[in-house]
Scaffold this motif. Structure first.
Motif, PDB file in Angstrom:
ATOM      1  N   PHE A  94       0.826  -1.210   0.000  1.00  0.00           N
ATOM      2  CA  PHE A  94       0.000   0.000   0.000  1.00  0.00           C
ATOM      3  C   PHE A  94       0.857   1.257   0.000  1.00  0.00           C
ATOM      4  O   PHE A  94       1.808   1.384   0.750  1.00  0.00           O
ATOM      5  N   ILE A 102       0.793   5.597  -0.289  1.00  0.00           N
ATOM      6  CA  ILE A 102       0.167   6.929  -0.369  1.00  0.00           C
ATOM      7  C   ILE A 102       1.307   7.926  -0.377  1.00  0.00           C
ATOM      8  O   ILE A 102       2.244   7.804   0.419  1.00  0.00           O
ATOM      9  N   TYR A 135       1.810  10.874   0.699  1.00  0.00           N
ATOM     10  CA  TYR A 135       2.183  11.689   1.858  1.00  0.00           C
ATOM     11  C   TYR A 135       2.663  10.844   3.041  1.00  0.00           C
ATOM     12  O   TYR A 135       3.013  11.381   4.078  1.00  0.00           O
ATOM     13  N   TYR A 157      -9.563  -4.257   5.254  1.00  0.00           N
ATOM     14  CA  TYR A 157      -9.652  -4.121   3.795  1.00  0.00           C
ATOM     15  C   TYR A 157     -11.093  -4.343   3.331  1.00  0.00           C
ATOM     16  O   TYR A 157     -11.982  -4.579   4.159  1.00  0.00           O
ATOM     17  N   ALA A 158     -11.301  -4.284   2.023  1.00  0.00           N
ATOM     18  CA  ALA A 158     -12.659  -4.405   1.487  1.00  0.00           C
ATOM     19  C   ALA A 158     -12.725  -5.480   0.417  1.00  0.00           C
ATOM     20  O   ALA A 158     -11.700  -5.932  -0.113  1.00  0.00           O
ATOM     21  N   GLU A 191      -9.950  -0.753  -3.156  1.00  0.00           N
ATOM     22  CA  GLU A 191      -8.569  -1.240  -3.256  1.00  0.00           C
ATOM     23  C   GLU A 191      -7.672  -0.550  -2.237  1.00  0.00           C
ATOM     24  O   GLU A 191      -6.466  -0.782  -2.197  1.00  0.00           O
ATOM     25  N   GLY A 192      -8.288   0.339  -1.433  1.00  0.00           N
ATOM     26  CA  GLY A 192      -7.536   1.016  -0.390  1.00  0.00           C
ATOM     27  C   GLY A 192      -7.550   0.194   0.889  1.00  0.00           C
ATOM     28  O   GLY A 192      -7.892  -0.983   0.880  1.00  0.00           O
ATOM     29  N   LYS A 193      -7.154   0.838   1.996  1.00  0.00           N
ATOM     30  CA  LYS A 193      -7.219   0.129   3.279  1.00  0.00           C
ATOM     31  C   LYS A 193      -7.571   1.121   4.378  1.00  0.00           C
ATOM     32  O   LYS A 193      -7.551   2.339   4.162  1.00  0.00           O
ATOM     33  N   ILE A 200      -6.780   3.138   7.491  1.00  0.00           N
ATOM     34  CA  ILE A 200      -5.643   3.666   8.249  1.00  0.00           C
ATOM     35  C   ILE A 200      -6.199   4.639   9.279  1.00  0.00           C
ATOM     36  O   ILE A 200      -6.974   5.544   8.914  1.00  0.00           O
ATOM     37  N   THR A 205      -8.787   4.676   3.210  1.00  0.00           N
ATOM     38  CA  THR A 205      -7.817   5.543   2.533  1.00  0.00           C
ATOM     39  C   THR A 205      -7.705   5.140   1.055  1.00  0.00           C
ATOM     40  O   THR A 205      -7.416   3.983   0.745  1.00  0.00           O
ATOM     41  N   CYS A 206      -7.983   6.107   0.179  1.00  0.00           N
ATOM     42  CA  CYS A 206      -7.981   5.824  -1.259  1.00  0.00           C
ATOM     43  C   CYS A 206      -6.555   5.522  -1.747  1.00  0.00           C
ATOM     44  O   CYS A 206      -5.616   6.251  -1.390  1.00  0.00           O
ATOM     45  N   PRO A 207      -6.387   4.491  -2.548  1.00  0.00           N
ATOM     46  CA  PRO A 207      -5.030   4.146  -2.999  1.00  0.00           C
ATOM     47  C   PRO A 207      -4.459   5.116  -4.028  1.00  0.00           C
ATOM     48  O   PRO A 207      -3.263   5.090  -4.299  1.00  0.00           O
ATOM     49  N   GLY A 257      -4.780   9.125  -1.531  1.00  0.00           N
ATOM     50  CA  GLY A 257      -4.820   9.134  -0.073  1.00  0.00           C
ATOM     51  C   GLY A 257      -5.993   9.882   0.536  1.00  0.00           C
ATOM     52  O   GLY A 257      -5.968  10.202   1.732  1.00  0.00           O
ATOM     53  N   GLN A 312      -9.369  10.338   2.477  1.00  0.00           N
ATOM     54  CA  GLN A 312      -9.854   9.454   3.541  1.00  0.00           C
ATOM     55  C   GLN A 312     -11.335   9.687   3.845  1.00  0.00           C
ATOM     56  O   GLN A 312     -11.851  10.804   3.694  1.00  0.00           O
TER      57      GLN A 312
END
Lengths: 252, 354
Positions: free
Chosen positions: A7, A9, A11, B249-250, B286-288, B290, B295-297, B300, B302
């Motif tokens: 994963f 990101i 930032y 996750y999703a 596809e994000g996770k 946090i 959080t968008c991959p 970022g 949220q």
């Protein structure tokens, strides 16, 4: 590699294994781009030996001006780089011809000063300021009648004589088509570049069947391979192809 | 994410990304413009202006290909997501390179003439009725206009102003632009030299772009496919078994209304939200999670998984969905809640709950 390691990101700190992939991807793209530049660059065709002859300096010659289908001078009094008896096509600076000034001087003896453009037997004189550098001389002379070389069907390409002679390298082809059309519209003499020479002439000044400048129909076909039929005349050292636009065939 | 607009929200990765881009572009141009002329033994050499237009034109084509390759590559293998992260900078640089190509062409082929350069550009070759000698410049002009539109609207201000849906639709212009560039090359330089290394590379690039898009589509269908997916009643859809969702996750499902729904498992509880990020329609599924936020991959962004709202002071919202679990299968109500609507997370310990 697990989902957590993957994963990313921007930032947040980049996972270490993604750094490695990022560097490898960068190197792969870099190598692909450098290879492409190298391969494409080296595969470019030779534009030929045409060039401006600035090294010979400005040439001043005298001779008889003929304006149809496009201006040319039959040299009677040569210079260090131009022999008497030679015939040169005339163009102005840039994409300009020597018209309209030259049309007033048709069939008169003139003095012309300019820079030679040269590609093989194709020779042209660029006269940057026709009003100043084309002038009537006192000793008027005449030119001999054209020699009829018969009717021919030729295969080749219509180019603007100046770019093809070396003003641009390369100065022919489809990528150069719009530039060539602009040049011819501006009064630069067009030439027909044949695939097979006509009695040693590989380049022929081209005009319409009536002896005037080429029509819009032929202008549209500049830069592509065509077949044309017409009469060829020898005028001085230049061959002039007076093409019938009705005989035009385009090659795929 | 930002609550105010700044030209670029720089971070270390963006600096490195842009540096890498500049190295690649400058390397290409340096080889083409400075190294190659010395290697060619042509006397006299190719006119420098023509060498420049060839260098910048081919560079723009390869950059455009890279832009279109990165998207599907990241969808096929998530490890390539970092390449997607700053792709808009690549787009802007491509626009500059393409613009330079056009400048060299206009300032060489269309000047020194009695006709105005722009009149000449549009009015000289008008043989639209013939394939050989077709005014291929028109395709180049169209592609350049597309790239200028894309570059100028690439900033988040335009995303917010136009709304993500319109912005995203507008940015699909990249595909017509690429098609126009291929036509520009095919009807232009490749008609002069049909058999050439450049022609081979163009065909290779187009095949790569098309092939990767097809592969990405296939992967997407595989990841959203579920053998359990079917309509249960008028509004409810069975999606997939609960145990297929990993904590944090999703799992994403595409129901027959066309909506993509991401069902997240967080602290042992299920929540369903729209799969499309409010920023650029990025795939939230596809994000996770946090710090308790999805959080968008892609960039970022949220969201609170229980209400679809971005944490304060951010204001983005996405739709939420009602879900239930029956016989171990997650079911969802197709009627999306208005964006930002809170939904109580579902405890997966309790079977057959609504």
């Amino acid at each position: 590699m697990t989902k957590k390691e993957l994963f990313f990101i921007g930032y947040l700190p980049v996972p270490q294994k993604l750094w490695l992939l990022f560097i490898m991807t960068f190197l792969a793209f870099f190598a692909a781009f450098i290879f492409s530049a190298w391969a494409i660059g080296l595969s470019q065709n030779d534009p030929g030996d045409g060039r401006f002859r600035f090294d010979l300096g400005r040439q001043t010659v005298s001779g008889v001006l003929e304006t149809l289908p496009y201006p040319m001078i039959h040299v009677t009094e040569g210079s260090s780089a131009i022999d008497a008896g030679e015939t040169l096509m005339l163009s102005g600076a840039g994409k300009f011809g020597v018209e309209p000034h030259a049309s007033n001087l048709s069939s008169t003896s003139i003095s012309a000063t300019g820079i030679i453009l040269n590609r093989g037997t194709l020779r042209m004189l660029q006269i940057s300021n026709p009003r100043r550098n084309l002038s009537v001389v006192e000793n008027q002379q005449s030119i001999s009648d054209p020699l009829d070389l018969g009717r021919w069907r030729l295969v080749g390409e219509i180019c603007d004589g100046k770019c093809y002679a070396g003003a641009m390298r390369p100065g022919r082809g489809i990528a150069h088509k719009a530039c060539a059309e602009l040049c011819i519209e501006g009064g630069v003499p067009p030439v027909f570049v044949t695939t097979k020479p006509v009695q040693t002439h590989e380049y022929l000044l081209i005009g319409n069947a009536d002896g005037g400048p080429i029509s819009d129909t032929l202008l549209e076909k500049v830069g592509i391979y065509v077949s044309l039929e017409g009469r060829i005349e020898q005028r001085g050292s230049i061959a002039v192809f007076l093409a019938d636009e009705g005989s035009l065939e385009v090659f795929p | 994410m930002s609550v105010k607009y700044v030209p670029v929200q720089w971070n270390v990765f963006k600096f490195l990304y842009d540096f890498a881009l500049l190295v690649i572009i400058m390397g290409f141009l340096w080889v083409f413009v400075h190294i190659i002329p010395d290697q060619l033994t042509y006397d006299p050499s190719i006119t420098p202006q023509i060498q420049n237009m060839r260098a910048f034109g081919s560079c723009a084509f390869f950059l455009l290909t890279a832009i279109l390759v990165i998207g599907p590559l990241a969808r096929i293998d998530r490890r390539f997501l970092p390449l997607l992260y700053n792709r808009r900078h690549l787009g802007v640089l491509t626009c500059f390179v393409a613009f330079s190509h056009a400048s060299f062409v206009i300032r060489w082929y269309f000047v020194f003439s009695p006709t105005d350069r722009y009149v000449a550009l549009f009015g000289t070759n008008t043989a639209y009725n013939q394939l050989l000698g077709f005014p291929f410049e028109s395709f180049g002009i169209f592609a350049l206009l597309c790239l200028i539109i894309l570059a100028t609207t690439s900033h988040d201000f335009w995303l917010k102003f136009l709304t993500p849906r319109i912005w995203k639709s507008l940015h699909y212009l990249i595909y017509p632009a690429y098609a126009a560039v291929v036509a520009h090359i095919g009807l232009g330089t490749l008609q002069d030299q049909p058999v050439s290394i450049f022609g081979f590379l163009v065909v290779l690039c187009v095949a790569l772009v098309v092939g990767l898009h097809l592969m990405a589509r296939r992967c997407e269908l595989e990841t959203t496919d579920s053998s359990a997916l079917h309509r249960v009643d008028a509004y409810w859809h069975a999606l997939f078994p609960v145990q297929e969702i990993e904590e944090g996750y999703a799992r994403v499902a595409r129901i027959d209304t066309g909506d993509r729904i991401a069902v997240f498992l967080h602290n042992g509880k299920l929540s369903a939200i729209s799969n499309a990020c409010a920023h650029q329609n990025g795939p939230l599924g596809e994000g996770k999670i946090i710090d308790c936020f999805v959080t968008c991959p892609w960039h970022g962004f949220q969201y609170d998984v229980t209400n679809g709202r971005s944490p304060a002071p951010f204001t983005e919202k996405i739709a939420t969905y009602q879900i239930r679990v029956r016989e171990g299968i997650v079911e969802v109500d197709e009627r999306a809640n208005p964006p930002g609507t809170p939904v109580e997370p579902l405890n997966v310990e309790k079977e057959d709950s609504v």
